[in-house]
Scaffold this motif. Structure first.
Motif, PDB file in Angstrom:
ATOM      1  N   ALA A  31       0.817  -1.215   0.000  1.00 11.93           N
ATOM      2  CA  ALA A  31       0.000   0.000   0.000  1.00 11.93           C
ATOM      3  C   ALA A  31       0.849   1.262   0.000  1.00 11.93           C
ATOM      4  O   ALA A  31       0.451   2.281  -0.573  1.00 11.93           O
ATOM      5  N   TRP A  32       2.021   1.231   0.639  1.00 11.73           N
ATOM      6  CA  TRP A  32       2.858   2.430   0.834  1.00 11.73           C
ATOM      7  C   TRP A  32       3.749   2.732  -0.367  1.00 11.73           C
ATOM      8  O   TRP A  32       4.040   3.891  -0.658  1.00 11.73           O
ATOM      9  N   LEU A 212       3.903   6.186  10.912  1.00  8.95           N
ATOM     10  CA  LEU A 212       2.569   5.605  10.813  1.00  8.95           C
ATOM     11  C   LEU A 212       2.297   4.769  12.058  1.00  8.95           C
ATOM     12  O   LEU A 212       3.109   3.914  12.420  1.00  8.95           O
ATOM     13  N   VAL A 213       1.186   5.019  12.720  1.00  7.94           N
ATOM     14  CA  VAL A 213       0.734   4.211  13.853  1.00  7.94           C
ATOM     15  C   VAL A 213      -0.461   3.393  13.381  1.00  7.94           C
ATOM     16  O   VAL A 213      -1.430   3.947  12.837  1.00  7.94           O
ATOM     17  N   GLY A 219      -7.223   0.602  20.530  1.00  5.20           N
ATOM     18  CA  GLY A 219      -7.121  -0.583  19.691  1.00  5.20           C
ATOM     19  C   GLY A 219      -7.779  -0.444  18.342  1.00  5.20           C
ATOM     20  O   GLY A 219      -7.822  -1.402  17.560  1.00  5.20           O
ATOM     21  N   ASN A 220      -8.287   0.749  18.037  1.00  7.93           N
ATOM     22  CA  ASN A 220      -8.903   0.987  16.735  1.00  7.93           C
ATOM     23  C   ASN A 220      -7.843   1.385  15.707  1.00  7.93           C
ATOM     24  O   ASN A 220      -6.828   1.986  16.054  1.00  7.93           O
ATOM     25  N   PHE A 221      -8.097   1.082  14.445  1.00  8.12           N
ATOM     26  CA  PHE A 221      -7.181   1.499  13.405  1.00  8.12           C
ATOM     27  C   PHE A 221      -7.102   3.022  13.364  1.00  8.12           C
ATOM     28  O   PHE A 221      -8.116   3.708  13.476  1.00  8.12           O
ATOM     29  N   SER A 222      -5.900   3.532  13.200  1.00  7.30           N
ATOM     30  CA  SER A 222      -5.698   4.975  13.154  1.00  7.30           C
ATOM     31  C   SER A 222      -6.205   5.531  11.823  1.00  7.30           C
ATOM     32  O   SER A 222      -6.285   4.806  10.818  1.00  7.30           O
ATOM     33  N   LYS A 227      -6.591   5.346   5.871  1.00  6.61           N
ATOM     34  CA  LYS A 227      -6.382   6.016   4.579  1.00  6.61           C
ATOM     35  C   LYS A 227      -5.456   5.198   3.677  1.00  6.61           C
ATOM     36  O   LYS A 227      -5.701   5.061   2.472  1.00  6.61           O
ATOM     37  N   LEU A 228      -4.392   4.634   4.273  1.00 12.24           N
ATOM     38  CA  LEU A 228      -3.436   3.843   3.495  1.00 12.24           C
ATOM     39  C   LEU A 228      -4.059   2.553   2.987  1.00 12.24           C
ATOM     40  O   LEU A 228      -3.859   2.159   1.829  1.00 12.24           O
TER      41      LEU A 228
END
Length: 236
Positions: A31-32, A212-213, A219-222, A227-228
């Motif tokens: 993805a990055w 990137l965290v 515990g939720n996706f940042s 976005k990524l």
């Protein structure tokens, strides 16, 4: 018991015969990695079941991609996954070791999720050991062939342990590679980075750095991870 398919928004895949299962490292790198319209020839080195090759095919609409892999089981999975994807006409599998790989044309992008582990103890499962240990494929091996394989403005993108950053930079410099992009990845807010996403080039640029965290304190996706991963993950 048959392993279930991993389903993404535009493709599904299996890793049933692959020594290295689909994991966070490969998905992050896929993805990055930058893959714009100018990227026409890509090699995914140590491709496993083909996850990164498929992710890049989704984004780089004009690119031809070679998944380079030496393990027969992983190659079998990759061929199955590629054949069932919308991009089967643009992705091929080269069943060979990296040192034997000789592309017909120079590459705009080399991408690799090389094995992390360099300690002497190996897994009793030979296939998994080959997939996970740096004796078979290392960043040093990739970097040593950069000038041979890349176009003058080509790049190498890898995911490596954050603790190896100094060694990674030194290895790159010894092979005349320059850092162009770098992202530290932490599993949770407040924790030290575990992974480094790197992009190196033969030309020298001002390197952009980011962090990137993956998950927040709850515990939720940042938001940055969402976005990524949103173009790929069904549940993001």
């Amino acid at each position: 018991m048959q392993r279930p398919l991993f389903r993404f928004k535009q493709f599904a895949m299996t890793d049933a015969r692959c020594g290295m299962r689909i994991g966070t490292d490969a998905v992050l790198l896929g993805a990055w990695t930058a893959a714009g319209k100018d990227v026409r020839h890509i090699a995914d080195i140590g491709a496993g079941c083909g996850i990164i090759a498929l992710m890049l095919a989704q984004r780089a609409a004009d690119a031809r991609i070679t998944a380079v892999e030496c393990d027969p089981g992983a190659c079998s999975d990759a061929r199955t996954n590629i054949a069932s994807s919308p991009w089967s006409h643009r992705i091929s599998v080269a069943e060979c070791r990296f040192e034997e790989y000789k592309p017909a044309e120079r590459l705009d992008l080399i991408v690799s999720n090389p094995p992390f582990f360099t300690e002497q103890l190996h897994s009793p499962d030979k296939t998994r050991a080959i997939a996970r240990h740096a004796g078979e494929l290392s960043f040093a091996a990739l970097a040593s062939r950069a000038e041979e394989l890349l176009t003058p403005d080509g790049r190498i993108a890898v995911v490596l342990p954050a603790g190896d950053d100094d060694d990674t930079i030194l290895t790159a410099a010894l092979n005349r590679l320059h850092p162009a992009r770098h992202c530290h990845v932490a599993d949770r807010t407040g924790r030290p980075p575990k992974r480094s996403l790197w992009e190196f080039s033969l030309e020298e640029y001002a390197c952009t750095h980011s962090t990137l965290v993956i998950r927040d304190d709850s515990g939720n996706f940042s938001p940055d991870y969402i976005k990524l991963g949103q173009p790929y993950h069904i549940n993001l």
